[in-house]
Design a protein around this motif. Sequence first.
Motif, PDB file in Angstrom:
ATOM      1  N   MET B   1      24.001  -7.675  -8.288  1.00 61.00           N
ATOM      2  CA  MET B   1      23.535  -6.164  -8.440  1.00 61.00           C
ATOM      3  C   MET B   1      23.012  -5.752  -6.932  1.00 61.00           C
ATOM      4  SD  MET B   1      21.522  -5.467 -11.773  1.00 61.00           S
ATOM      5  CE  MET B   1      20.207  -6.868 -11.631  1.00 61.00           C
ATOM      6  N   LYS B   2      23.363  -4.831  -6.708  1.00 65.11           N
ATOM      7  CA  LYS B   2      23.047  -4.121  -5.283  1.00 65.11           C
ATOM      8  C   LYS B   2      21.391  -4.001  -5.312  1.00 65.11           C
ATOM      9  CE  LYS B   2      23.896  -0.008  -2.459  1.00 65.11           C
ATOM     10  NZ  LYS B   2      24.339   1.305  -2.602  1.00 65.11           N
ATOM     11  N   ASP B   3      20.648  -4.225  -4.467  1.00 67.11           N
ATOM     12  CA  ASP B   3      19.274  -3.837  -4.127  1.00 67.11           C
ATOM     13  C   ASP B   3      18.721  -2.743  -4.433  1.00 67.11           C
ATOM     14  OD1 ASP B   3      18.870  -6.557  -3.701  1.00 67.11           O
ATOM     15  OD2 ASP B   3      18.517  -6.477  -1.528  1.00 67.11           O
ATOM     16  N   LEU B   4      17.460  -2.601  -5.200  1.00 65.10           N
ATOM     17  CA  LEU B   4      17.367  -1.101  -5.296  1.00 65.10           C
ATOM     18  C   LEU B   4      16.768  -0.578  -3.960  1.00 65.10           C
ATOM     19  CD1 LEU B   4      14.954  -1.848  -8.582  1.00 65.10           C
ATOM     20  CD2 LEU B   4      17.176  -0.571  -8.341  1.00 65.10           C
ATOM     21  N   LYS B   5      16.820   0.725  -3.826  1.00 62.71           N
ATOM     22  CA  LYS B   5      16.837   1.300  -2.367  1.00 62.71           C
ATOM     23  C   LYS B   5      15.125   1.192  -2.007  1.00 62.71           C
ATOM     24  CE  LYS B   5      16.669   6.082  -0.611  1.00 62.71           C
ATOM     25  NZ  LYS B   5      17.050   7.492  -0.833  1.00 62.71           N
ATOM     26  N   HIS B   6      14.323   1.233  -3.003  1.00 57.51           N
ATOM     27  CA  HIS B   6      12.865   1.324  -2.627  1.00 57.51           C
ATOM     28  C   HIS B   6      12.198   0.045  -2.747  1.00 57.51           C
ATOM     29  CE1 HIS B   6      13.117   5.411  -1.621  1.00 57.51           C
ATOM     30  NE2 HIS B   6      13.471   5.750  -3.014  1.00 57.51           N
ATOM     31  N   LEU B   7      13.050  -0.846  -3.043  1.00 55.53           N
ATOM     32  CA  LEU B   7      12.101  -2.142  -3.446  1.00 55.53           C
ATOM     33  C   LEU B   7      11.299  -2.860  -2.405  1.00 55.53           C
ATOM     34  CD1 LEU B   7      11.690  -4.276  -6.166  1.00 55.53           C
ATOM     35  CD2 LEU B   7      13.571  -5.673  -5.095  1.00 55.53           C
ATOM     36  N   ILE B   8      11.893  -2.803  -1.148  1.00 52.55           N
ATOM     37  CA  ILE B   8      11.174  -3.470  -0.202  1.00 52.55           C
ATOM     38  C   ILE B   8       9.950  -2.368   0.119  1.00 52.55           C
ATOM     39  CG2 ILE B   8      11.380  -3.982   2.258  1.00 52.55           C
ATOM     40  CD1 ILE B   8      14.196  -4.769   1.837  1.00 52.55           C
ATOM     41  N   TYR B   9      10.061  -1.126   0.064  1.00 53.84           N
ATOM     42  CA  TYR B   9       8.844  -0.442   0.297  1.00 53.84           C
ATOM     43  C   TYR B   9       7.951  -0.664  -0.773  1.00 53.84           C
ATOM     44  CZ  TYR B   9       6.050   3.924   0.076  1.00 53.84           C
ATOM     45  OH  TYR B   9       5.114   4.717   0.228  1.00 53.84           O
ATOM     46  N   PHE B  10       8.174  -0.785  -2.054  1.00 58.20           N
ATOM     47  CA  PHE B  10       7.386  -1.081  -3.017  1.00 58.20           C
ATOM     48  C   PHE B  10       6.553  -2.587  -2.966  1.00 58.20           C
ATOM     49  CE2 PHE B  10       9.696   1.945  -5.993  1.00 58.20           C
ATOM     50  CZ  PHE B  10       8.769   3.161  -5.806  1.00 58.20           C
ATOM     51  N   GLU B  11       7.329  -3.339  -2.412  1.00 54.27           N
ATOM     52  CA  GLU B  11       6.863  -4.599  -2.409  1.00 54.27           C
ATOM     53  C   GLU B  11       5.813  -4.721  -1.150  1.00 54.27           C
ATOM     54  OE1 GLU B  11      10.289  -7.957  -3.494  1.00 54.27           O
ATOM     55  OE2 GLU B  11      10.608  -6.871  -1.571  1.00 54.27           O
ATOM     56  N   LYS B  12       6.215  -4.114  -0.281  1.00 56.19           N
ATOM     57  CA  LYS B  12       5.327  -3.813   1.130  1.00 56.19           C
ATOM     58  C   LYS B  12       3.881  -3.324   0.576  1.00 56.19           C
ATOM     59  CE  LYS B  12       5.823  -2.900   5.965  1.00 56.19           C
ATOM     60  NZ  LYS B  12       4.567  -2.473   6.211  1.00 56.19           N
ATOM     61  N   LEU B  13       3.939  -2.265  -0.437  1.00 57.60           N
ATOM     62  CA  LEU B  13       2.640  -1.769  -0.827  1.00 57.60           C
ATOM     63  C   LEU B  13       1.800  -2.732  -1.497  1.00 57.60           C
ATOM     64  CD1 LEU B  13       4.106   1.584  -2.532  1.00 57.60           C
ATOM     65  CD2 LEU B  13       2.710   1.302  -0.407  1.00 57.60           C
ATOM     66  N   LEU B  14       2.643  -3.692  -2.054  1.00 61.65           N
ATOM     67  CA  LEU B  14       1.898  -4.609  -3.015  1.00 61.65           C
ATOM     68  C   LEU B  14       1.290  -5.858  -1.912  1.00 61.65           C
ATOM     69  CD1 LEU B  14       3.832  -4.763  -6.039  1.00 61.65           C
ATOM     70  CD2 LEU B  14       1.765  -3.533  -5.531  1.00 61.65           C
ATOM     71  N   GLU B  15       1.741  -5.805  -0.595  1.00 59.46           N
ATOM     72  CA  GLU B  15       1.194  -6.954   0.176  1.00 59.46           C
ATOM     73  C   GLU B  15      -0.269  -6.873   0.537  1.00 59.46           C
ATOM     74  OE1 GLU B  15       3.793  -7.201   3.349  1.00 59.46           O
ATOM     75  OE2 GLU B  15       5.475  -8.146   2.157  1.00 59.46           O
ATOM     76  N   ASN B  16      -0.966  -5.547   0.315  1.00 57.58           N
ATOM     77  CA  ASN B  16      -2.226  -5.371   0.572  1.00 57.58           C
ATOM     78  C   ASN B  16      -2.935  -4.602  -0.246  1.00 57.58           C
ATOM     79  OD1 ASN B  16      -4.732  -4.889   1.990  1.00 57.58           O
ATOM     80  ND2 ASN B  16      -3.610  -4.534   4.174  1.00 57.58           N
ATOM     81  N   SER B  17      -4.142  -4.820  -0.487  1.00 57.13           N
ATOM     82  CA  SER B  17      -5.031  -4.117  -1.636  1.00 57.13           C
ATOM     83  C   SER B  17      -4.931  -2.656  -1.155  1.00 57.13           C
ATOM     84  CB  SER B  17      -6.467  -4.731  -1.752  1.00 57.13           C
ATOM     85  OG  SER B  17      -6.483  -6.243  -1.936  1.00 57.13           O
ATOM     86  N   ASN B  18      -5.449  -2.645   0.150  1.00 56.59           N
ATOM     87  CA  ASN B  18      -5.667  -1.152   1.035  1.00 56.59           C
ATOM     88  C   ASN B  18      -4.561  -0.807   1.712  1.00 56.59           C
ATOM     89  OD1 ASN B  18      -6.900   1.066   1.890  1.00 56.59           O
ATOM     90  ND2 ASN B  18      -8.171  -0.003   3.377  1.00 56.59           N
ATOM     91  N   ASN B  19      -3.406  -0.455   0.729  1.00 58.67           N
ATOM     92  CA  ASN B  19      -1.987  -0.141   1.273  1.00 58.67           C
ATOM     93  C   ASN B  19      -1.812   1.199   1.627  1.00 58.67           C
ATOM     94  OD1 ASN B  19      -1.336   1.625  -0.747  1.00 58.67           O
ATOM     95  ND2 ASN B  19      -1.056  -0.018  -2.286  1.00 58.67           N
ATOM     96  N   GLU B  20      -0.676   1.602   2.540  1.00 61.21           N
ATOM     97  CA  GLU B  20      -0.611   2.773   3.145  1.00 61.21           C
ATOM     98  C   GLU B  20      -0.939   4.157   2.392  1.00 61.21           C
ATOM     99  OE1 GLU B  20       3.449   1.834   4.427  1.00 61.21           O
ATOM    100  OE2 GLU B  20       3.619   4.103   3.683  1.00 61.21           O
ATOM    101  N   LEU B  21      -0.424   3.698   0.945  1.00 64.29           N
ATOM    102  CA  LEU B  21      -0.719   5.062   0.287  1.00 64.29           C
ATOM    103  C   LEU B  21      -2.243   5.250  -0.187  1.00 64.29           C
ATOM    104  CD1 LEU B  21       2.424   4.699  -2.245  1.00 64.29           C
ATOM    105  CD2 LEU B  21       1.949   6.121  -0.181  1.00 64.29           C
ATOM    106  N   ILE B  22      -2.947   4.283  -0.344  1.00 60.63           N
ATOM    107  CA  ILE B  22      -4.303   4.331  -0.491  1.00 60.63           C
ATOM    108  C   ILE B  22      -5.028   5.031   0.652  1.00 60.63           C
ATOM    109  CG2 ILE B  22      -6.463   3.006  -0.839  1.00 60.63           C
ATOM    110  CD1 ILE B  22      -5.081   1.294  -2.804  1.00 60.63           C
ATOM    111  N   GLN B  23      -4.601   4.619   1.748  1.00 62.41           N
ATOM    112  CA  GLN B  23      -4.992   5.031   2.941  1.00 62.41           C
ATOM    113  C   GLN B  23      -4.780   6.568   3.208  1.00 62.41           C
ATOM    114  OE1 GLN B  23      -3.998   2.447   6.012  1.00 62.41           O
ATOM    115  NE2 GLN B  23      -4.597   0.503   5.097  1.00 62.41           N
ATOM    116  N   GLN B  24      -3.626   6.899   2.804  1.00 64.08           N
ATOM    117  CA  GLN B  24      -3.234   8.231   2.791  1.00 64.08           C
ATOM    118  C   GLN B  24      -3.944   9.157   2.161  1.00 64.08           C
ATOM    119  OE1 GLN B  24       1.025   9.222   2.103  1.00 64.08           O
ATOM    120  NE2 GLN B  24       0.718  10.953   1.526  1.00 64.08           N
ATOM    121  N   ALA B  25      -4.093   8.772   0.808  1.00 66.40           N
ATOM    122  CA  ALA B  25      -5.094   9.436  -0.145  1.00 66.40           C
ATOM    123  C   ALA B  25      -6.373   9.626   0.300  1.00 66.40           C
ATOM    124  CB  ALA B  25      -5.073   8.629  -1.526  1.00 66.40           C
ATOM    125  N   LYS B  26      -6.774   8.519   0.823  1.00 66.11           N
ATOM    126  CA  LYS B  26      -8.422   8.456   1.210  1.00 66.11           C
ATOM    127  C   LYS B  26      -8.307   9.624   2.605  1.00 66.11           C
ATOM    128  CE  LYS B  26     -11.311   5.664   0.945  1.00 66.11           C
ATOM    129  NZ  LYS B  26     -12.825   5.745   0.432  1.00 66.11           N
TER     130      LYS B  26
END
Lengths: 579, 402
Positions: B1-26
């Motif tokens: 199967m072809k990779d999901l477009k955002h999979l790597i982005y999502f995986e990256k978000l899970l590499e850190n408890s304080n990810n970039e979206l949390i920082q953005q929201a804060k």
Amino acid sequence: MLRANLKWAKKNLPRDLKIWKELISEVDWKEAGRSTLENLKATKDRIVEDMKAVAAMTPEERKDRLINGEKHLGKLYRKGQMAFVRREWRGVESTARDFVGWLGVWAEMSKMVMKDPISIAEGLFEYRWLSSYLSLPAFVDKNTLGMRGPHLTIAHELFRPVLRYGADSIATLLMADERIGNSPKLRKKLLMFDEMTMSQMMAGFPNLIGLPYQLMPVFMVSEIDQLISIPYIDAVESYGLPADTCPVPTSECGAAIMDALPHCGLGFISTSTPCDGSTMATSYQDRRFRLPTYPLTLPVRYDDEDTLACGAEDMRRCIKWVEDLTGEKWDWDHYFTVIKRFNEQTQYEVGKWEVNKTPYPQVIGPAYELFRKWNYEMDGGLDPRVMKTFQKVDRAMLQAYEKKMNPYRAPIRHRAIIWSCPAHYYANFSNWLQNTWGIGVLVEMESLNFTKMLNTDDKEEAIRDLTRLYERMVMRKHTNGGYVHVLDELWKQVEEFNAEIVIMYQHVCCKTMAGLQGLFDEQARQRGIHMIWVEHDLMDPRTVSRRDMRSKVNSYMMNVFQEEPLDPSLVDFEDDVTW
Amino acid sequence: MKDLKHLIYFEKLLENSNNELIQQAKSEGKLAVGYTCFHMPEVLLNLDKCFSVRLRAPKTGSMDIATYYMSNYTCEYCRALLERAIEGGLNFLDALAGVDACAEMNRCTENIELVADLPGEKFFVTHADIPYKVEDFTVEHYVTQIRNRVLSRLHEVYGVDISDKAIRRAVDEHNRVCRIITEIGEYRKLSNPPITGYEFHVLNLVTYCCPKYLILDKLQETLEEIRTRQVDPKPWFRARVAIVGSEIDDLDMTRLIEEAGALIVADRFCFGSFPGREVIGLNDHEDVLTQVCRHYLKVSECPRFMSDEKILQRRETADRLAREYGAEGIIYEQIKFCDFWGFERALTSHIQAEEYGHPVLSIDRPYNARSSGQLRTRMQAFVESLEIKRIQKRKQGGERTC
């Protein structure tokens, strides 16, 4: 009942006799003979040694031994022996006191047998735990080791109602057990509850008998015979339960799997008390008991008065459930009568603490802790006969206090508190601490429970008080509802009892206590308190033996305090199979 | 199967408890409310300017300090969180909403409170009491606890709007996420699903660990992608399994299982989608908070519930999921030292095998599974055993036909 007894005999005797026959045929008689000869020789050597020791004494020493008894208690143990090699010589007066107490133990045991000799005899074949109760006299001996004078009498007084309660419970269990006595009369009024639930609720049901289901087959017996829980633990671990769970629910589940619990009762009140393991044990036991079950699940954060409404409602519904199940009606008059008695008992208990807080503590040692757990908590004022015990003990304690007496042969050198849950397989550890190092245990965590006088005139408030009591029962009061109940509470008690040492039990499977390990350690150092960590595995002496437990204290006393033991014969000895 | 477009982005978000979206929201002035357990209603931590973060400790290495505080025989998830908090990895939190559900997690929360010293000026830790059974009076109790211990605190300390209107708004957003995840999850029922168990785990974890309003568009896009995703003609997996048990926030665990050849079709574990991603239905005639709280108590599959009907519910749910999603076997797992799942796993793995007829693998596992060769071997053996069972079944069927 006789018909049931005969049915049991018909079903089991041929099989049991076959097993016995096989066992006998497998005995290595040469080895048995050699072992008997060795024992006889060891006994002879011991007698000769004792005689030589007495002969070598000065007249003053001989007089002291005659009056105050012996000093080296390690000699009573022999490697590979379950019982002491002989009884302790405590001096003329104390030995006489001990003899009276010893007769009392046999009296309670005889009464139990006389209630239904056939059922008791059959129970001995059916349940392995029952035979461990035959060692009760040895149990009392080891828990009074080193005690002298009125304190010895106090200890025996405290043991008496414990033994009576235990004997009554065993007899009832076996007489009601559908496999043995199957008494229809008993079965109609027998309500079972989890042994981690208090029994005060039964005060409202005078016509029913409430029995903690696992108490006799698992819990209490594990304090009498250190090896008894091992088959249960192994059974459930073989089934797949991880070895890191608390041995109390583990053993109970193992006993259920092995069918080591009598089959009886109209219904079962299970509980979430005191910990996560106990909560989970219900699902195992349910499959064996197959009884209508009410889960009494009181709130954990009990300090928050907002939680009380939920707890009280659960209590009310539990009572209603019992009424519907049994056809009995809750009797407020009887409830208040019993609770008034229980309140009086609580006052006596507080009195003991007050004396132990002074420079002349009087009621120390395992008898007190065991009495509190097995009678004050479990009977909870139901048996009016226990009031006499409270009165006698109080009188003797105050008299001894006025005379500034010492409860043991060995003097108290250090004031200590025991914290966290104790090792069942070493019920007399506080005795060893005192006899070996002069560490007087003034109070144990499990004794420091709820002391509020329970309401005895307002029905609504009475239910709320009963809930408060259950929420703060043994173990639960400290380990539930937040760290303040066990961490901050310790420092408060250390101050009140003026203790310099905390014997900190490190029950290797208790995650509730383990989760605060670092904070205990850190805060003890900040306060300059000697905290001696003693590991144990509650009911499984294979993980940490009694000897290992002792070595922790020995090491601390020798290296940190740089002290010599009061009784060097107790520093290191083997008791891996001793009851 | 072809990779999901955002999979790597999502995986990256899970590499850190304080990810970039949390920082953005804060940085947008939002408040991060941490929680660890399903018993804390996630949706109620997303009111007004708050967003919920289910706490993880990805890439955990040494846990020495946490082990000093909590000993080496407590749950590694709890210790990893404490270690992360002490290291400063949870400094972004504005509040920690704890529940007194399991003793170990409660102690973890208390240690964070006493030892970690999180820097938020108004940071607070709260503990709610959680019932052990579901009855009218326990629901009421739960509502009171959540109101007093969580909502009121958020309102008092941060002025958070906790009105019914705000709750309904949060439920709407929550339900949008749930619908997307549920639809994606449904594809796992297909014989050759257009999504793997690992990918699903990534997507679902993201919904627990990131501000929802910042991931909705990419989640929606991923759903569209999956709807039309071309699958390989020959399925890559050798067997289909359901997982039942304690918390798994470790992507390496699902990766390890799938590397052994087992497709995870149902995730009945803490941090999974059963329960957690069911739509919360609200009516107009009852108190909203009560409806939300009741929902969480009813769908919860935590072994802490000790009433008969909940014990049965857990067994029935595992059985139903396995059948609905075509799992050939069930993996009962627990994180090491978890008392609740330790007892539940041992007993129920027998019951599922003997009474429900499911092949079962029963395991305990560390917080970080990647390095466990023993687990890998057991997974491989389980997959083989399922294949053998399939062959035997086919043979028996064939013999009968003959």
